[in-house]
Design a protein around this motif. Structure first.
Motif, PDB file in Angstrom:
ATOM      1  N   GLN A 107       0.712  -1.430  -0.232  1.00  0.00           N
ATOM      2  CA  GLN A 107      -0.315   0.499   0.066  1.00  0.00           C
ATOM      3  C   GLN A 107       1.029   1.101   0.627  1.00  0.00           C
ATOM      4  O   GLN A 107       0.200   2.691  -0.614  1.00  0.00           O
ATOM      5  CB  GLN A 107      -1.060   0.365   1.394  1.00  0.00           C
ATOM      6  CG  GLN A 107      -2.206  -1.214   0.657  1.00  0.00           C
ATOM      7  CD  GLN A 107      -2.716  -1.607   1.959  1.00  0.00           C
ATOM      8  OE1 GLN A 107      -2.557  -0.998   3.677  1.00  0.00           O
ATOM      9  NE2 GLN A 107      -4.377  -1.279   2.711  1.00  0.00           N
ATOM     10  N   ILE A 108       1.578   1.217   0.706  1.00  0.00           N
ATOM     11  CA  ILE A 108       2.674   2.665   0.423  1.00  0.00           C
ATOM     12  C   ILE A 108       3.265   2.935  -0.826  1.00  0.00           C
ATOM     13  O   ILE A 108       4.028   3.906  -0.880  1.00  0.00           O
ATOM     14  CB  ILE A 108       4.017   2.385   1.566  1.00  0.00           C
ATOM     15  CG1 ILE A 108       3.522   2.098   2.908  1.00  0.00           C
ATOM     16  CG2 ILE A 108       5.342   3.353   1.257  1.00  0.00           C
ATOM     17  CD1 ILE A 108       4.322   2.063   4.370  1.00  0.00           C
ATOM     18  N   LYS A 109       3.807   1.943  -1.495  1.00  0.00           N
ATOM     19  CA  LYS A 109       4.091   1.623  -2.564  1.00  0.00           C
ATOM     20  C   LYS A 109       3.924   2.209  -3.580  1.00  0.00           C
ATOM     21  O   LYS A 109       3.253   3.512  -4.531  1.00  0.00           O
ATOM     22  CB  LYS A 109       4.871   0.245  -2.977  1.00  0.00           C
ATOM     23  CG  LYS A 109       6.008   0.266  -2.223  1.00  0.00           C
ATOM     24  CD  LYS A 109       6.539  -1.206  -3.181  1.00  0.00           C
ATOM     25  CE  LYS A 109       7.612  -1.806  -2.575  1.00  0.00           C
ATOM     26  NZ  LYS A 109       8.510  -3.254  -2.918  1.00  0.00           N
ATOM     27  N   ARG A 110       2.240   2.461  -3.280  1.00  0.00           N
ATOM     28  CA  ARG A 110       0.839   2.380  -4.094  1.00  0.00           C
ATOM     29  C   ARG A 110       0.565   4.148  -4.078  1.00  0.00           C
ATOM     30  O   ARG A 110       0.030   4.190  -4.820  1.00  0.00           O
ATOM     31  CB  ARG A 110      -0.279   1.684  -4.532  1.00  0.00           C
ATOM     32  CG  ARG A 110       0.088   0.055  -5.131  1.00  0.00           C
ATOM     33  CD  ARG A 110      -0.995  -0.461  -5.377  1.00  0.00           C
ATOM     34  NE  ARG A 110      -2.118  -1.003  -4.171  1.00  0.00           N
ATOM     35  CZ  ARG A 110      -3.271  -1.755  -3.892  1.00  0.00           C
ATOM     36  NH1 ARG A 110      -4.104  -1.179  -4.740  1.00  0.00           N
ATOM     37  NH2 ARG A 110      -4.177  -1.566  -2.352  1.00  0.00           N
ATOM     38  N   GLY A 111       0.751   4.235  -2.515  1.00  0.00           N
ATOM     39  CA  GLY A 111      -0.114   5.795  -2.270  1.00  0.00           C
ATOM     40  C   GLY A 111      -1.572   5.063  -1.974  1.00  0.00           C
ATOM     41  O   GLY A 111      -1.611   6.899  -1.660  1.00  0.00           O
ATOM     42  N   VAL A 112      -1.822   4.326  -1.394  1.00  0.00           N
ATOM     43  CA  VAL A 112      -2.819   4.562  -1.217  1.00  0.00           C
ATOM     44  C   VAL A 112      -4.094   3.166  -0.643  1.00  0.00           C
ATOM     45  O   VAL A 112      -2.714   1.939  -0.609  1.00  0.00           O
ATOM     46  CB  VAL A 112      -4.210   4.418  -2.562  1.00  0.00           C
ATOM     47  CG1 VAL A 112      -5.800   4.385  -2.081  1.00  0.00           C
ATOM     48  CG2 VAL A 112      -3.904   5.050  -3.588  1.00  0.00           C
ATOM     49  N   PHE A 113      -3.779   3.300   0.976  1.00  0.00           N
ATOM     50  CA  PHE A 113      -4.516   2.957   2.345  1.00  0.00           C
ATOM     51  C   PHE A 113      -5.670   2.109   1.012  1.00  0.00           C
ATOM     52  O   PHE A 113      -7.018   2.942   1.588  1.00  0.00           O
ATOM     53  CB  PHE A 113      -4.192   3.234   3.302  1.00  0.00           C
ATOM     54  CG  PHE A 113      -4.976   2.595   4.041  1.00  0.00           C
ATOM     55  CD1 PHE A 113      -4.247   1.398   4.807  1.00  0.00           C
ATOM     56  CD2 PHE A 113      -6.263   2.616   4.523  1.00  0.00           C
ATOM     57  CE1 PHE A 113      -4.965  -0.161   5.682  1.00  0.00           C
ATOM     58  CE2 PHE A 113      -6.693   1.595   5.791  1.00  0.00           C
ATOM     59  CZ  PHE A 113      -5.482   0.510   6.406  1.00  0.00           C
ATOM     60  N   THR A 114      -6.088   1.032   1.004  1.00  0.00           N
ATOM     61  CA  THR A 114      -7.509   0.890   1.053  1.00  0.00           C
ATOM     62  C   THR A 114      -8.132  -0.906   1.404  1.00  0.00           C
ATOM     63  O   THR A 114      -7.340  -2.028   1.821  1.00  0.00           O
ATOM     64  CB  THR A 114      -7.284   0.081  -0.422  1.00  0.00           C
ATOM     65  OG1 THR A 114      -6.824  -0.662  -0.687  1.00  0.00           O
ATOM     66  CG2 THR A 114      -7.147   1.785  -1.280  1.00  0.00           C
ATOM     67  N   VAL A 115      -9.461  -0.683   1.819  1.00  0.00           N
ATOM     68  CA  VAL A 115      -9.520  -1.638   2.891  1.00  0.00           C
ATOM     69  C   VAL A 115     -11.213  -2.327   1.925  1.00  0.00           C
ATOM     70  O   VAL A 115     -12.192  -1.269   2.365  1.00  0.00           O
ATOM     71  CB  VAL A 115     -10.089  -1.971   4.147  1.00  0.00           C
ATOM     72  CG1 VAL A 115     -11.011  -3.112   4.634  1.00  0.00           C
ATOM     73  CG2 VAL A 115      -8.451  -1.610   4.624  1.00  0.00           C
ATOM     74  N   SER A 116     -11.476  -3.561   1.061  1.00  0.00           N
ATOM     75  CA  SER A 116     -12.648  -3.400   0.273  1.00  0.00           C
ATOM     76  C   SER A 116     -13.541  -4.077   1.295  1.00  0.00           C
ATOM     77  O   SER A 116     -13.576  -4.199   2.487  1.00  0.00           O
ATOM     78  CB  SER A 116     -12.609  -4.546  -0.170  1.00  0.00           C
ATOM     79  OG  SER A 116     -12.554  -5.909   0.145  1.00  0.00           O
ATOM     80  N   SER A 117     -14.861  -4.142   0.950  1.00  0.00           N
ATOM     81  CA  SER A 117     -16.049  -3.880   2.118  1.00  0.00           C
ATOM     82  C   SER A 117     -16.382  -5.226   2.171  1.00  0.00           C
ATOM     83  O   SER A 117     -16.424  -5.718   3.166  1.00  0.00           O
ATOM     84  CB  SER A 117     -17.585  -4.060   0.783  1.00  0.00           C
ATOM     85  OG  SER A 117     -18.461  -4.309   1.856  1.00  0.00           O
ATOM     86  N   THR A 118     -15.675  -6.284   1.351  1.00  0.00           N
ATOM     87  CA  THR A 118     -15.683  -8.021   1.676  1.00  0.00           C
ATOM     88  C   THR A 118     -14.655  -8.014   2.919  1.00  0.00           C
ATOM     89  O   THR A 118     -14.625  -9.449   4.000  1.00  0.00           O
ATOM     90  CB  THR A 118     -15.074  -8.534   0.129  1.00  0.00           C
ATOM     91  OG1 THR A 118     -15.966  -8.897  -0.758  1.00  0.00           O
ATOM     92  CG2 THR A 118     -14.860  -9.744   0.549  1.00  0.00           C
ATOM     93  N   GLN A 119     -13.636  -6.944   2.625  1.00  0.00           N
ATOM     94  CA  GLN A 119     -12.642  -7.388   4.075  1.00  0.00           C
ATOM     95  C   GLN A 119     -12.842  -7.259   5.454  1.00  0.00           C
ATOM     96  O   GLN A 119     -12.371  -8.094   6.314  1.00  0.00           O
ATOM     97  CB  GLN A 119     -10.769  -6.973   3.278  1.00  0.00           C
ATOM     98  CG  GLN A 119     -10.501  -7.010   2.310  1.00  0.00           C
ATOM     99  CD  GLN A 119      -9.466  -6.464   1.723  1.00  0.00           C
ATOM    100  OE1 GLN A 119      -9.262  -5.235   2.006  1.00  0.00           O
ATOM    101  NE2 GLN A 119      -7.761  -7.302   1.501  1.00  0.00           N
ATOM    102  N   LEU A 120     -13.446  -5.889   4.900  1.00  0.00           N
ATOM    103  CA  LEU A 120     -14.127  -5.400   6.138  1.00  0.00           C
ATOM    104  C   LEU A 120     -15.298  -6.550   7.092  1.00  0.00           C
ATOM    105  O   LEU A 120     -14.942  -6.833   7.803  1.00  0.00           O
ATOM    106  CB  LEU A 120     -15.357  -4.389   6.109  1.00  0.00           C
ATOM    107  CG  LEU A 120     -14.044  -2.266   6.213  1.00  0.00           C
ATOM    108  CD1 LEU A 120     -14.830  -1.379   5.865  1.00  0.00           C
ATOM    109  CD2 LEU A 120     -12.827  -2.394   6.882  1.00  0.00           C
ATOM    110  N   LYS A 121     -15.632  -6.875   6.102  1.00  0.00           N
ATOM    111  CA  LYS A 121     -16.862  -7.450   6.303  1.00  0.00           C
ATOM    112  C   LYS A 121     -16.500  -8.758   6.923  1.00  0.00           C
ATOM    113  O   LYS A 121     -16.726  -9.459   8.162  1.00  0.00           O
ATOM    114  CB  LYS A 121     -17.451  -8.496   5.787  1.00  0.00           C
ATOM    115  CG  LYS A 121     -19.176  -7.123   4.767  1.00  0.00           C
ATOM    116  CD  LYS A 121     -20.439  -7.556   4.070  1.00  0.00           C
ATOM    117  CE  LYS A 121     -21.136  -6.710   3.606  1.00  0.00           C
ATOM    118  NZ  LYS A 121     -22.130  -7.248   2.678  1.00  0.00           N
ATOM    119  N   GLN A 122     -15.006  -9.365   6.793  1.00  0.00           N
ATOM    120  CA  GLN A 122     -14.792 -10.614   7.528  1.00  0.00           C
ATOM    121  C   GLN A 122     -13.448 -10.732   8.721  1.00  0.00           C
ATOM    122  O   GLN A 122     -13.601 -11.082   9.432  1.00  0.00           O
ATOM    123  CB  GLN A 122     -13.180 -11.048   6.063  1.00  0.00           C
ATOM    124  CG  GLN A 122     -12.749 -12.425   6.610  1.00  0.00           C
ATOM    125  CD  GLN A 122     -11.138 -12.539   5.344  1.00  0.00           C
ATOM    126  OE1 GLN A 122     -11.493 -12.367   4.338  1.00  0.00           O
ATOM    127  NE2 GLN A 122     -10.674 -13.515   6.254  1.00  0.00           N
TER     128      GLN A 122
END
Length: 334
Positions: A107-122
């Motif tokens: 995520q650091i290399k991409r410069g974006v921190f993301t957590v998808s809906s599926t990951q959050l539900k899990q």
């Protein structure tokens, strides 16, 4: 010999005997009522219900060299469904640990921190019972732009409105710490000049007061502390009166101006700690020739305070105006 009391006693005993069977019936009735209520409760708790819970996020695993552009969500709101007994047990005895959201190198290399809906539900489901069904979550997902973390020290400004009791005054307001460290992207913290506390009004103060006040949060900015200590300094007031001569200002050389009376009183309000430390030499009263209004038939001039100590901010004059007499000076004969 008559015995009226014996008849009354027999009557009383008869009444008590009649009440005993009725009282004995109440206990079984209450017991049956309790059993019925418990059975109804057990049956009700076997039904499915919905409720909403909140689970905090934990960002402690983030690389300290990076920050998110914008505010990171502090918690997730989850609508869940399960049997009433499970939900009740959770509410009474359960405690949910925060959901860890670490920052990965990818995520650091991409410069974006993301957590998808599926990951959050899990991640949420791991904190719940296996029988609990997730109906909805908010936020649905997380997406934050990453920036290099920068630091800056800025002063703290208290947003405190102080209204002392009559006869008292505000001396000063102090803050501890006087400055805090802010962290964020370079572009964000460059715009920050001050950090303010939450607004607070203190009424009717008669003595010093110390309060802990949260700092106003700013989007995309973190502080090294969430609260500051604000101390309000209050002092009691007292009055002191001085009688002073009334000076004459801007009087032309060819006239003689007389003020009647030629002396006036000034009553000053000052902190009680300064009483006796202020002398009349620190005050000067005067009337100004330039304030004479030719159309004013009252022949009155207002008295002005042209000199006073800085600690004096309230005073009153007696009288506030004086009469004046103008006399032309006679030319000196050669």
């Amino acid at each position: 010999m008559d015995h009226p009391s014996r008849g009354n006693n027999d009557s009383t005993k008869g009444t008590k005997g009649k009440n005993r069977p009725a009282s004995r019936k109440i206990v079984p009735f209450l017991f049956c009522l309790l059993i019925s209520a418990l059975m109804w409760l057990v049956i009700s708790l076997q039904k499915s219900y919905q409720t909403v819970i909140t689970i905090p996020f934990d960002y402690s695993g983030w690389n300290a060299a990076y920050v998110a552009e914008g505010d990171r969500p502090r918690e997730i709101s989850v609508e869940i469904e399960d049997k009433g007994l499970t939900l009740l047990s959770r509410q009474l005895f359960g405690s949910t640990t925060p959901i860890a959201l670490p920052l990965t190198e990818k995520q650091i290399k991409r410069g974006v921190f993301t957590v998808s809906s599926t990951q959050l539900k899990q991640l949420v489901q791991e904190k719940l019972s296996q029988s609990t069904r997730i109906r909805d979550i908010s936020p649905q997902s997380i997406s934050l732009t990453l920036n290099k973390r920068h630091e800056k020290q800025v002063p703290v400004r208290p947003s405190v409105n102080v209204l002392p009791e009559n006869g008292f005054r505000l001396v000063s307001i102090s803050v501890d710490p006087v400055a805090v460290h802010v962290y964020g992207s370079q572009n964000t913290i460059d715009k920050i000049k001050n950090v303010y506390t939450d607004s607070l009004t203190l009424k009717g103060l008669r003595a010093n007061k110390t309060v802990s006040i949260p700092l106003v949060r700013m989007e995309g900015v973190e502080y090294n502390t969430d609260k500051v200590t604000v101390e309000v300094h209050i002092e009691e007031l007292t009055e002191q009166t001085y009688e002073l001569p009334v000076m004459l200002l801007n009087v032309p050389a060819n006239v003689h101006l007389r003020a009647l009376p030629g002396r006036a009183q000034i009553t000053v309000t000052m902190p009680i700690s300064s009483y006796g430390k202020v002398s009349e030499d620190e005050f000067e009263l005067a009337v100004d020739w330039n304030k004479i209004n030719p159309d004013d038939s009252t022949l009155l001039l207002p008295i002005e305070v042209i000199k006073k100590p800085e600690i004096v901010d309230r005073y009153r004059l007696t009288p506030e105006k004086v009469q004046y007499i103008i006399e032309e000076k006679q030319a000196v004969k050669q």
